[in-house]
Structure formats: C-alpha cells, structure tokens
Design an enzyme around this catalytic site. Structure first.
Site, PDB file in Angstrom:
ATOM      1  N   GLU A   1       0.838  -1.209   0.000  1.00 19.16           N
ATOM      2  CA  GLU A   1       0.000   0.000   0.000  1.00 19.16           C
ATOM      3  C   GLU A   1       0.869   1.254   0.000  1.00 19.16           C
ATOM      4  O   GLU A   1       0.635   2.201  -0.759  1.00 19.16           O
ATOM      5  CB  GLU A   1      -0.904   0.021   1.240  1.00 19.16           C
ATOM      6  CG  GLU A   1      -1.841  -1.175   1.385  1.00 19.16           C
ATOM      7  CD  GLU A   1      -1.230  -2.336   2.180  1.00 19.16           C
ATOM      8  OE1 GLU A   1      -0.017  -2.621   1.993  1.00 19.16           O
ATOM      9  OE2 GLU A   1      -1.961  -2.976   2.964  1.00 19.16           O
TER      10      GLU A   1
ATOM     11  N   CYS B   1      -0.488   0.518   7.648  1.00 17.23           N
ATOM     12  CA  CYS B   1      -0.912   1.002   6.332  1.00 17.23           C
ATOM     13  C   CYS B   1      -2.247   1.733   6.436  1.00 17.23           C
ATOM     14  O   CYS B   1      -2.529   2.621   5.649  1.00 17.23           O
ATOM     15  CB  CYS B   1      -1.018  -0.156   5.351  1.00 17.23           C
ATOM     16  SG  CYS B   1       0.601  -0.798   4.916  1.00 17.23           S
TER      17      CYS B   1
ATOM     18  N   ASP C   1      23.802 -38.901  -4.106  1.00 20.36           N
ATOM     19  CA  ASP C   1      23.927 -37.923  -5.199  1.00 20.36           C
ATOM     20  C   ASP C   1      24.889 -36.775  -4.912  1.00 20.36           C
ATOM     21  O   ASP C   1      25.241 -36.045  -5.830  1.00 20.36           O
ATOM     22  CB  ASP C   1      22.550 -37.292  -5.515  1.00 20.36           C
ATOM     23  CG  ASP C   1      21.537 -38.327  -5.963  1.00 20.36           C
ATOM     24  OD1 ASP C   1      21.968 -39.427  -6.368  1.00 20.36           O
ATOM     25  OD2 ASP C   1      20.328 -38.038  -5.908  1.00 20.36           O
TER      26      ASP C   1
ATOM     27  N   ASN D   1      10.094 -39.361   2.193  1.00 22.17           N
ATOM     28  CA  ASN D   1       8.752 -39.024   1.686  1.00 22.17           C
ATOM     29  C   ASN D   1       7.665 -39.774   2.445  1.00 22.17           C
ATOM     30  O   ASN D   1       6.635 -39.205   2.791  1.00 22.17           O
ATOM     31  CB  ASN D   1       8.655 -39.346   0.192  1.00 22.17           C
ATOM     32  CG  ASN D   1       9.332 -38.283  -0.663  1.00 22.17           C
ATOM     33  OD1 ASN D   1       9.697 -37.218  -0.172  1.00 22.17           O
ATOM     34  ND2 ASN D   1       9.503 -38.567  -1.949  1.00 22.17           N
TER      35      ASN D   1
END
Ligand code: AOF
Ligand code: ZN
Length: 355
Positions: A46, A78, A194, A292
């Site tokens: 705003e 605001c 990995d 997971n």
C-alpha cells in the site's frame, strides 16, 4: 485486482515469511500508482503504491490483495497511510489471518468513513498466499512434496541413476520453485548417493536454506552441502548428541537442529516447529522414498507435485518415490484433492493439495 495479484507475485521468494501483497490506486478511471511488497522488511504494498502516485490520491480507490495492516511492525500501519492520504474507497482481496490484523484493519478504515469492499478475487488472493496463511496460523513451514518419475513410477534405474528423468522445461520449473521457497529438504540417503548442491540455478535466482534429515549424523564433511554451508544456510536435523561430531559441522557453518526420535526416524513434527521458529515458512521436500513416506505419515505434507516423464525404467529394485513400510490397507491411503495439471514439453506436472 488482477493487476494487483500479478504485482504481488513478483515478491515470490523475496518476502518470506511475510505475505505476497500487491496494490493499485485508481482515480477517475486511471491508474495513478501501483506497487507490491518487494523485500522482507521493506515497505508494504500500500505504501509502495502511494509513494509512486503521479497525482494526489485524495478520493481515489485502493485495490489491495490483502487487508491493510493496522499494527506497528517493521513499518507503521498502512491504515494510517490510507487515512492520511484521504483515499475514499478500499477494495480488498482476502482478509488477513494475522491475529494482529484479522478484521481490525477493515474496521478502522470503516470507522473513518472509508468505503471498504471485501472478497474481490478472494480465492486467487488466498491461493497466492497459501504459505503465509498456513505459517501465520501454525508457525510451521508449508511443505510441498515434489518428485519426478517415469511412467512406471520409478525415480531412478536399478543402478541408482536418475539423470535425467524429466526434460529441461520441467527442470527449470523446479528451479523456479526452489527460487520461491524458504527451504529445500532431503534425507541423508540422497546426500550419500547424489552429493547434491540443492541450489537454485536460474538467472537472478536465490538459494533456499538447505535442510538435511540425518538421524545419525552421517553427512560427509566433504559433501557439497557442507562445503558451501558458509555461503548458503544449511540445517542438519539429527538425533545424534555426539558433541565432537556436532562441533565439526558447526565449524563448517552448518546449523545443527537436535530433535527427538520417533520410531526409526527423527521427529518431523518437532523439526517443523523448530524450522518455523527459525523463520522458515515453506519447504520443498525433494525426497527420497524413505523420507517421503515418513513425511506423509507424520502429516506435514500440504501439497504434492508429481512430474511425470514419458519413459519407462522397469526393474523390481529400481527406486520409487514413496517407500518406507507403506500402508496395509487401501482405505488408509493418503488422499489428495484440487487437481491441477501443468504441461512442460513432453512432461506433465500433477499438482494436488493434501486433503
Ligand atoms: C507485508 N507486506 O505489503 C502487507 C503486510 O513485519 P511487518 O511490520 O512488515 O508486518 C508484516 C505483517 O503486515 C504481515 O504479517 C501482514 O499481516 C501485514 N501486511 N505485510 O509484509 C505487505 N500489506
Ligand atoms: Zn501494511
């Protein structure tokens, strides 16, 4: 409001854990100012829009995606700026669930004789801030579980190789998501197998914090995540209390989060509370199958993204996206809803919300 929404989205990945907010100021049918929340701690949307108005905002209409705040935070309220600038009408997308605001912003404006209209493009405004809405209420991160698999449901071949499953377009989309979330989380097996960087590799992108679920603190000191922990915030979540080992990681710049055990693994709900307290409002969970399954089981997953590539790997030992013990009965299945489909070249992405 659509324009305000588009503007708000430009703040993605820059304002966490604060909301995405956009604002447009219109007078006599002309846009005289617009802005969005650009940076965490920066001006609210705003005030940003008011600051760039090409003429006086007296009597103008403010379109804003989130109810204006009325509290003294990092910036003054605001509502004060709206009142001081004599804006006569405020059109709001969604109300603010922040307990410091939550309806009070609207009330203050109305008390000043300002016309307030609410609920315009409400669903879009709420969806855009799903992370903020979750975080402000629960103080835990919004977890998005993502995986890429072949048409036969494999995330690697039987030799463990997974580069690549999806094509380039889908991989860019994943890096775009990394650019927007506060954290990226993997299990220790992914680190050992990995040695990933878990970074965001797109132009102008920024890196999320990295979170490694490492029950026994087996992450190698020579791994890429540890070696770059002085540059990118890195959390090792562990049940280990081995102070000598912990010290070594801390010297490298890692943050150690000690959590209690829950069965064979570390307590994910406790970890989420700790990460939430550290200001992490959103997490991209990039698996492994063991983590997971634990994440689904512990109920922390709020959203699912499945990238599907038009290939088949086969192999009874080839890894699948959700492993662990699994469920005994179809009736226990983790259920999802609100399907969305996105196309990336030959690949597709299925997106669901956890029911
Ligand atoms: C924002 N940007 O454009 C609007 C917000 O920590 P603070 O002082 O910046 O206040 C954050 C709160 O202000 C936030 O939780 C939300 O309730 C309200 N509105 N916040 O960061 C904005 N309009
Ligand atoms: Zn504000």
């Amino acid at each position: 409001m659509d324009l305000a929404i588009d503007l708000a989205k430009k703040g993605r990945g820059r304002v966490n854990p604060n909301p995405l907010v956009g604002a447009v100021i219109v007078k006599d049918g002309v846009i005289i100012g617009s802005g969005y929340h650009e940076q965490y701690g920066g001006l609210h949307a705003e005030r940003q829009a008011l600051a760039v108005c090409t003429q006086s905002a007296v009597g103008a209409t403010l379109y804003v995606t989130l109810e204006p705040c009325c509290h003294y935070g990092k910036t003054p309220p605001c509502t004060e700026a709206i009142i001081e600038n004599k804006i006569s009408r405020v059109v709001i997308g969604s109300t603010d669930p922040n307990p410091q605001v939550s309806g009070k912003g609207i009330e203050i404006l109305r008390q000043q004789g300002i016309t307030v209209i609410t609920g315009v493009r409400e669903t879009a405004c709420q969806e855009m801030n799903a992370v903020f809405f979750h975080y402000i209420k629960n103080r835990t991160p919004y977890v998005l579980m993502k995986y890429a698999m072949t048409l036969d449901g494999k995330i690697a071949t039987y030799t463990g190789k997974s580069k690549w499953i999806t094509g380039e377009e889908a991989r860019i989309a994943v890096h775009q998501t990394r650019n927007e979330v506060a954290g990226i989380m993997v299990g220790i097996n992914t680190i050992l197998k990995d040695d990933p960087q878990l970074s965001c590799r797109i132009d102008g992108g920024r890196n999320p914090s990295r979170i490694i679920c490492d029950t026994h603190l087996r992450t190698p000191l020579s791994s890429r995540v540890v070696k770059s922990a002085d540059k990118i915030p890195t959390y090792l979540a562990t049940c280990s209390r081995d102070q000598k080992k912990i010290k070594r990681f801390e010297i490298m710049g890692c943050n150690i989060l000690t959590v209690s055990r829950e069965g064979d693994h570390l307590g994910l709900n406790e970890l989420m509370r700790k990460l939430g307290a550290a200001g992490i409002d959103s997490i991209l969970l990039e698996g492994g199958g063991t983590l997971n399954f634990s994440a689904l089981k512990s109920g922390i997953v709020k959203k699912l993204q499945v990238y599907l590539a038009p290939k088949i790997f086969g192999g009874v030992t080839a890894k699948t996206p959700v492993e662990g013990l699994g469920l005994a009965d179809p009736e226990e299945a983790f259920q999802f809803t609100d399907r969305k489909i996105k196309i990336f070249g030959e690949d597709i992405c299925l997106e669901y919300i956890k029911r």
